[in-house]
Design an enzyme around this catalytic site. Structure first.
Site, mmCIF file in Angstrom:
data_model
loop_
_atom_site.group_PDB
_atom_site.id
_atom_site.type_symbol
_atom_site.label_atom_id
_atom_site.label_comp_id
_atom_site.label_asym_id
_atom_site.label_seq_id
_atom_site.Cartn_x
_atom_site.Cartn_y
_atom_site.Cartn_z
ATOM 1 N N ASP A 142 -1.013 -8.263 -2.325
ATOM 2 C CA ASP A 142 -1.088 -8.252 -3.959
ATOM 3 C C ASP A 142 -0.387 -9.043 -4.738
ATOM 4 O O ASP A 142 0.486 -9.679 -3.872
ATOM 5 C CB ASP A 142 -0.482 -6.636 -3.999
ATOM 6 C CG ASP A 142 -0.293 -6.475 -5.925
ATOM 7 O OD1 ASP A 142 -1.816 -6.405 -6.355
ATOM 8 O OD2 ASP A 142 0.279 -5.927 -6.278
ATOM 9 N N SER A 143 -0.573 -9.335 -5.873
ATOM 10 C CA SER A 143 0.149 -9.970 -6.772
ATOM 11 C C SER A 143 1.546 -9.718 -6.844
ATOM 12 O O SER A 143 2.354 -10.675 -7.165
ATOM 13 C CB SER A 143 -0.410 -10.178 -8.223
ATOM 14 O OG SER A 143 -0.255 -8.973 -8.681
ATOM 15 N N CYS A 160 -5.723 -0.492 -11.241
ATOM 16 C CA CYS A 160 -5.062 -1.529 -11.025
ATOM 17 C C CYS A 160 -3.910 -0.722 -10.299
ATOM 18 O O CYS A 160 -3.541 0.225 -10.377
ATOM 19 C CB CYS A 160 -4.281 -1.766 -12.366
ATOM 20 S SG CYS A 160 -2.798 -3.065 -12.095
ATOM 21 N N HIS A 192 -0.796 -0.984 -9.479
ATOM 22 C CA HIS A 192 0.255 -0.871 -10.175
ATOM 23 C C HIS A 192 0.336 0.673 -11.020
ATOM 24 O O HIS A 192 1.653 1.161 -11.107
ATOM 25 C CB HIS A 192 0.699 -1.617 -11.481
ATOM 26 C CG HIS A 192 1.301 -3.309 -10.586
ATOM 27 N ND1 HIS A 192 0.791 -3.890 -10.010
ATOM 28 C CD2 HIS A 192 2.592 -3.729 -10.691
ATOM 29 C CE1 HIS A 192 1.163 -4.919 -9.718
ATOM 30 N NE2 HIS A 192 2.552 -4.811 -10.090
ATOM 31 N N GLU A 245 6.494 -3.269 -13.289
ATOM 32 C CA GLU A 245 7.410 -4.389 -12.557
ATOM 33 C C GLU A 245 8.870 -4.302 -13.008
ATOM 34 O O GLU A 245 9.492 -4.654 -12.290
ATOM 35 C CB GLU A 245 6.814 -5.779 -12.818
ATOM 36 C CG GLU A 245 5.481 -5.910 -12.431
ATOM 37 C CD GLU A 245 5.628 -6.496 -10.740
ATOM 38 O OE1 GLU A 245 6.372 -7.307 -10.546
ATOM 39 O OE2 GLU A 245 4.564 -6.299 -9.864
ATOM 40 N N CYS A 283 -5.275 -5.514 -4.783
ATOM 41 C CA CYS A 283 -5.153 -5.999 -5.940
ATOM 42 C C CYS A 283 -6.619 -6.200 -6.730
ATOM 43 O O CYS A 283 -7.466 -6.558 -6.225
ATOM 44 C CB CYS A 283 -4.566 -7.488 -6.044
ATOM 45 S SG CYS A 283 -4.307 -8.106 -7.650
HETATM 46 N N1 DGL Z 1 -2.020 -4.892 -8.885
HETATM 47 C C1 DGL Z 1 -2.796 -5.755 -9.921
HETATM 48 C C2 DGL Z 1 -4.259 -5.094 -9.757
HETATM 49 O O1 DGL Z 1 -4.512 -4.135 -9.280
HETATM 50 C C3 DGL Z 1 -2.610 -6.387 -11.131
HETATM 51 C C4 DGL Z 1 -1.199 -6.857 -11.306
HETATM 52 C C5 DGL Z 1 -1.280 -8.343 -12.157
HETATM 53 O O2 DGL Z 1 -1.599 -8.268 -13.122
HETATM 54 O O3 DGL Z 1 -1.124 -9.147 -11.178
HETATM 55 O O4 DGL Z 1 -5.002 -5.632 -10.382
#
Ligand code: DGL
Length: 275
Positions: A12-13, A194, A196, A160, A75
């Site tokens: 993931d990012s 997403c 997150h 975050e 992600c």
């Molecule tokens: N967790 C990432 C997703 O599922 C998004 C986070 C980011 O913007 O890097 O899209």
């Protein structure tokens, strides 16, 4: 032969992929896992196709070098913007068998079972929304479903920065929910597209009418991976089984350890991966 085996990579990012990682480990505890968060370059959600592809492919190659034969892009932004190029252009040129899977298809495949009104909302980063990946993928499986999308650019920074229980978070959650629900009548399912966003689920439920279901991806992706491994014994045979998990971050390990504990509910000791 056992030298050829490796852990399942989860990428993931940042920290969001941990919500998927957690469910995968719960479903398939016997395998080894290697989680990589590109915390040095998060967020991906506001970046171009070229940049998301470049960053994602770099990280996937690091996971390959560390022995992973199968990598899950946990992600949505990377799945939307990089997965197709990696699968179609990069993987076929590799000297040995490696696979990369994403999180959008496993979610799109089951949406039909989760909506009665056939009106579904997708909450995601700007990058995922502008790729139209969910509209296209859901359309392939369930052409009768009307999909509306809402970019929620403030939600990832709130998560975050561990600000998701603040009044500021309430303001942005309510703003985006009001907006998405106004885009179609009778929406009865909202996809948290997403990784997150599952940390916001309790708050989101508070702000939504009862008939609107909130769909979180972790369990869907875990079930789909289990099914994939059963259907692909040649890949399953390359996944090592020791029940161990390791965590890597491209940023500070201290802050990864602290924040990962919020996502996972237990302590982790991460290692630094220099880019
Ligand atoms: N967790 C990432 C997703 O599922 C998004 C986070 C980011 O913007 O890097 O899209």
């Amino acid at each position: 032969m056992s030298d050829n085996k490796g852990p399942i990579g989860v990428f993931d990012s940042g920290y969001g992929g941990l919500t998927v990682f957690k469910e995968i480990v719960k479903e398939l505890p016997e395998y080894d896992y290697l989680y990589l968060g590109d915390n040095a370059r998060v967020p991906y959600g506001t970046r171009s196709f070229e940049t998301v592809y470049k960053y994602t492919w770099e990280c996937v190659q690091h996971l390959f070098q560390m022995g992973c034969r199968l990598v899950i892009l946990a992600c949505n932004t990377a799945s939307a913007k990089a997965l197709r190029s990696i699968q179609q252009n990069d993987i076929p040129n590799l000297p040995d068998l490696r696979r990369v899977l994403g999180v959008i298809r496993p979610t799109a495949e089951v949406v039909g079972e989760l909506t009665k009104t056939r009106n579904v909302g997708v909450l995601a980063t700007q990058g995922t929304v502008s790729s139209d990946s969910y509209v296209l993928e859901i359309g392939k499986f369930f052409p009768d479903i009307h999909v509306v999308q809402e970019a929620c650019p403030m939600w990832v920074p709130l998560v975050e920065n561990n600000e998701f229980n603040s009044e500021g978070a309430d303001y942005f959650l309510q703003k985006n929910l009001k907006s998405v629900l106004g885009k179609a009548p009778n929406i009865d399912a909202l996809i948290l597209a997403c990784t997150h966003y599952p940390l916001l689920i309790q708050k989101l439920k508070q702000f939504l009418p009862e008939h609107v279901q909130v769909i979180s991806q972790g369990e869907l992706v875990a079930a789909s991976l289990k099914d994939y491994l059963q259907r692909h014994p040649e890949i399953e045979a390359l996944c090592s089984k020791g029940g161990n998990s390791e965590f890597y971050t491209t940023e500070s390990t201290e802050s990864f350890n602290e924040k990962a504990a919020i996502f996972l509910g237990h302590k982790v000791l991460s290692k630094h991966l220099p880019l």
